[in-house]
Design a protein around this motif. Sequence first.
Motif, mmCIF file in Angstrom:
data_model
loop_
_atom_site.group_PDB
_atom_site.id
_atom_site.type_symbol
_atom_site.label_atom_id
_atom_site.label_comp_id
_atom_site.label_asym_id
_atom_site.label_seq_id
_atom_site.Cartn_x
_atom_site.Cartn_y
_atom_site.Cartn_z
ATOM 1 N N ALA A 1 0.830 -1.207 0.000
ATOM 2 C CA ALA A 1 0.000 0.000 0.000
ATOM 3 C C ALA A 1 0.862 1.255 0.000
ATOM 4 C CB ALA A 1 -0.925 -0.010 1.216
ATOM 5 N N LEU A 2 1.971 1.236 0.756
ATOM 6 C CA LEU A 2 2.868 2.388 0.797
ATOM 7 C C LEU A 2 3.548 2.597 -0.558
ATOM 8 C CD1 LEU A 2 4.152 4.607 2.531
ATOM 9 C CD2 LEU A 2 5.924 2.959 3.183
ATOM 10 N N ASP A 3 3.948 1.498 -1.205
ATOM 11 C CA ASP A 3 4.575 1.619 -2.527
ATOM 12 C C ASP A 3 3.586 2.170 -3.548
ATOM 13 O OD1 ASP A 3 7.017 0.717 -1.670
ATOM 14 O OD2 ASP A 3 6.682 -1.364 -2.274
ATOM 15 N N ALA A 4 2.332 1.726 -3.472
ATOM 16 C CA ALA A 4 1.317 2.240 -4.391
ATOM 17 C C ALA A 4 1.089 3.729 -4.167
ATOM 18 C CB ALA A 4 0.005 1.471 -4.205
ATOM 19 N N LEU A 5 1.113 4.152 -2.909
ATOM 20 C CA LEU A 5 0.943 5.564 -2.592
ATOM 21 C C LEU A 5 2.144 6.377 -3.096
ATOM 22 C CD1 LEU A 5 -1.235 7.208 -1.057
ATOM 23 C CD2 LEU A 5 0.212 7.062 0.966
ATOM 24 N N THR B 1 8.818 2.969 -6.029
ATOM 25 C CA THR B 1 8.498 2.414 -4.716
ATOM 26 C C THR B 1 8.910 3.411 -3.640
ATOM 27 O OG1 THR B 1 10.641 1.307 -4.465
ATOM 28 C CG2 THR B 1 8.889 0.060 -5.548
ATOM 29 N N ALA B 2 8.399 3.208 -2.439
ATOM 30 C CA ALA B 2 8.697 4.142 -1.348
ATOM 31 C C ALA B 2 10.187 4.192 -1.053
ATOM 32 C CB ALA B 2 7.918 3.740 -0.107
ATOM 33 N N SER B 3 10.865 3.059 -1.114
ATOM 34 C CA SER B 3 12.292 3.031 -0.793
ATOM 35 C C SER B 3 13.159 3.611 -1.908
ATOM 36 C CB SER B 3 12.739 1.594 -0.497
ATOM 37 O OG SER B 3 12.522 0.765 -1.630
ATOM 38 N N ALA B 4 12.641 3.612 -3.137
ATOM 39 C CA ALA B 4 13.435 4.086 -4.272
ATOM 40 C C ALA B 4 13.088 5.514 -4.681
ATOM 41 C CB ALA B 4 13.239 3.156 -5.471
ATOM 42 N N LEU B 5 12.040 6.096 -4.098
ATOM 43 C CA LEU B 5 11.601 7.434 -4.484
ATOM 44 C C LEU B 5 12.690 8.456 -4.162
ATOM 45 C CD1 LEU B 5 8.955 8.541 -5.707
ATOM 46 C CD2 LEU B 5 8.292 9.228 -3.399
ATOM 47 N N TRP C 1 -2.343 8.927 2.720
ATOM 48 C CA TRP C 1 -1.364 8.674 3.773
ATOM 49 C C TRP C 1 -2.039 8.648 5.141
ATOM 50 C CZ3 TRP C 1 3.050 6.767 5.108
ATOM 51 C CH2 TRP C 1 3.645 7.145 6.318
ATOM 52 N N ALA C 2 -2.941 9.601 5.386
ATOM 53 C CA ALA C 2 -3.665 9.633 6.662
ATOM 54 C C ALA C 2 -4.493 8.365 6.854
ATOM 55 C CB ALA C 2 -4.562 10.865 6.734
ATOM 56 N N ALA C 3 -5.111 7.889 5.772
ATOM 57 C CA ALA C 3 -5.906 6.664 5.861
ATOM 58 C C ALA C 3 -5.028 5.458 6.166
ATOM 59 C CB ALA C 3 -6.669 6.446 4.551
ATOM 60 N N LEU C 4 -3.824 5.425 5.569
ATOM 61 C CA LEU C 4 -2.898 4.309 5.816
ATOM 62 C C LEU C 4 -2.440 4.296 7.273
ATOM 63 C CD1 LEU C 4 -1.319 2.001 4.412
ATOM 64 C CD2 LEU C 4 0.537 3.630 4.041
ATOM 65 N N VAL C 5 -2.100 5.470 7.813
ATOM 66 C CA VAL C 5 -1.676 5.553 9.212
ATOM 67 C C VAL C 5 -2.830 5.208 10.148
ATOM 68 C CG1 VAL C 5 -0.841 7.124 11.001
ATOM 69 C CG2 VAL C 5 0.129 7.230 8.703
ATOM 70 N N SER C 6 -4.024 5.692 9.839
ATOM 71 C CA SER C 6 -5.192 5.402 10.674
ATOM 72 C C SER C 6 -5.508 3.907 10.679
ATOM 73 C CB SER C 6 -6.393 6.190 10.158
ATOM 74 O OG SER C 6 -7.563 5.866 10.884
#
Length: 263
Positions: A111-115, A146-150, A188-193
């Motif tokens: 989900a984080l990578d998609a975001l 991806t989040a790590s490669a951004l 992002w807020a939805a993912l953290v929630s």
Amino acid sequence: MEAVNQGLRRARAGSSNEATLLDERDRLIDRISATLPVEISFDARGAVTLSAAANGDLLISGGTVAGLSTYAGADGRIGFTITPGGALVPSSGTLAGFAQGADHIAGQMEALDALALRFANEINGWNQSGLDANGNPGGALLSGSTASALAALALTANDVAAGDGSASNGNALSLANLRGANGIEAGWAALVSQQAQQAASARAQDTAASTRRDGAFAARDAVSEVDLDREAAELLRFQQAYEAAARTVQVARETMQSILDIF
């Protein structure tokens, strides 16, 4: 466990050695069953046979001890196999917790990578739709999917396409349109929630499971009809009786020695 089984088959019935082995057997069964659900059976000497409840594969039986292996996928998800046997998917216990935790982490990473990919596409699309300080169409601002490669690309201030056909800052003003109920920030807020809710749910389940465990232990102790207070009192009584007997023997020995000293 198999060493305990072998000891039970050789131990004399009713001996202290047998009692010690039975206690050790029960301790090991509790430890194994906390790791994964098992089916349990005993032979006439108390030796145990264990099989995985998930698929029926034997774990310990008649001198045979199966091997348990763990493997991890590229996405971090983990699985288990029994040798000899096959794939194992435990429904509860420590192994199930590890697998579920790995699945959850992998899902959150996806989900984080998609975001992150969506963020890169929207920011790059925004800059590419405007004009830079030289009047040229803007280029990409971010690289990676991806989040790590951004990562931000090395650009100058003049490369930022802040203008559009109407004004030098027209495209910069449109950047605000990326925010909103369905924007990146909301995602992002939805993912953290969601993560916070799942963590709270896991804590609640842990509390409930601990309560059920304590209740099960209390029920087992009630069935065994072992009163620890009474057993402690009996132990103290036997200790005092032993000390009295030891004192009697000591007095008898001293008396005999005194008699022998007369002669």
